[in-house]
Design a protein around this motif. Structure first.
Motif, PDB file in Angstrom:
ATOM      1  N   GLU A 124       3.884   6.042  -5.357  1.00 59.13           N
ATOM      2  CA  GLU A 124       3.882   6.125  -6.832  1.00 59.13           C
ATOM      3  C   GLU A 124       2.737   7.009  -7.314  1.00 59.13           C
ATOM      4  O   GLU A 124       2.900   7.794  -8.248  1.00 59.13           O
ATOM      5  N   LEU A 125       1.584   6.869  -6.684  1.00 59.56           N
ATOM      6  CA  LEU A 125       0.417   7.667  -7.053  1.00 59.56           C
ATOM      7  C   LEU A 125       0.653   9.156  -6.795  1.00 59.56           C
ATOM      8  O   LEU A 125       0.219  10.010  -7.576  1.00 59.56           O
ATOM      9  N   ALA A 126       1.379   9.453  -5.734  1.00 62.68           N
ATOM     10  CA  ALA A 126       1.668  10.848  -5.382  1.00 62.68           C
ATOM     11  C   ALA A 126       2.631  11.501  -6.369  1.00 62.68           C
ATOM     12  O   ALA A 126       2.712  12.724  -6.433  1.00 62.68           O
ATOM     13  N   SER A 159      -0.875  14.993  -2.711  1.00 65.99           N
ATOM     14  CA  SER A 159       0.170  14.747  -1.716  1.00 65.99           C
ATOM     15  C   SER A 159      -0.017  13.366  -1.096  1.00 65.99           C
ATOM     16  O   SER A 159      -1.128  12.833  -1.023  1.00 65.99           O
ATOM     17  N   LEU A 160       1.084  12.811  -0.654  1.00 66.41           N
ATOM     18  CA  LEU A 160       1.067  11.495  -0.027  1.00 66.41           C
ATOM     19  C   LEU A 160       0.198  11.508   1.226  1.00 66.41           C
ATOM     20  O   LEU A 160      -0.587  10.585   1.460  1.00 66.41           O
ATOM     21  N   SER A 161       0.288  12.570   2.011  1.00 63.43           N
ATOM     22  CA  SER A 161      -0.520  12.643   3.238  1.00 63.43           C
ATOM     23  C   SER A 161      -2.012  12.716   2.918  1.00 63.43           C
ATOM     24  O   SER A 161      -2.831  12.124   3.617  1.00 63.43           O
ATOM     25  N   THR A 181       0.822  -1.216   0.000  1.00 59.19           N
ATOM     26  CA  THR A 181       0.000   0.000   0.000  1.00 59.19           C
ATOM     27  C   THR A 181       0.851   1.259   0.000  1.00 59.19           C
ATOM     28  O   THR A 181       0.610   2.176  -0.790  1.00 59.19           O
ATOM     29  N   ASN A 182       1.835   1.313   0.867  1.00 62.30           N
ATOM     30  CA  ASN A 182       2.667   2.515   0.979  1.00 62.30           C
ATOM     31  C   ASN A 182       3.397   2.814  -0.335  1.00 62.30           C
ATOM     32  O   ASN A 182       3.441   3.961  -0.778  1.00 62.30           O
TER      33      ASN A 182
END
Length: 127
Positions: free
Chosen positions: A35-37, A52-54, A29-30
């Motif tokens: 990658e998506l961010a 953003s990742l957050s 997941t992380n």
């Protein structure tokens, strides 16, 4: 949830669908979120940018705890109220501006500084 909020909720579901439908292991997941961010996306308001990742983590957590309706954006509880300025200071600033409409923000802030040891942002003084 209004139509605009629904668009945003659908956008986040679409972005996170691989995680929502368990197509990706919990251990990966992380990495998937990182990658998506890094990928630019077109947001529902037409802006192109990287989430953003957050934000991705927060939206995933919201979905997992509350489902689709949890992705609804909530209005600020302090909406329409000054954030860092006390009501008394703001009322005095408005009074000073109404008393002399051509009084500059600098002059108003000098008076507020002397009385309350606080100032008001220049943009707030355009009454």
């Amino acid at each position: 949830m209004d139509k605009e909020q629904e668009k945003w909720a659908i956008f986040w579901c679409d972005l996170l669908k691989a995680l929502i439908y368990d197509e990706i292991d919990r251990e990966a997941t992380n990495r998937f979120l990182k990658e998506l961010a890094e990928k630019p996306v077109c947001f529902p308001d037409g802006r192109i940018g990287k989430p953003s990742l957050s934000t991705l983590r927060r939206k995933l957590k919201c979905y997992r705890t509350g489902g689709f309706d949890a992705l609804d954006r909530r209005k600020r509880s302090d909406r329409g109220k000054p954030r860092n300025i006390g009501c008394e200071v703001m009322e005095k600033a408005i009074e000073l501006k109404k008393d002399q409409p051509y009084r500059s923000p600098l002059a108003i802030n000098k008076l507020l500084e002397q009385t309350y040891a606080a100032t008001v942002p220049r943009s707030t003084l355009f009454i």
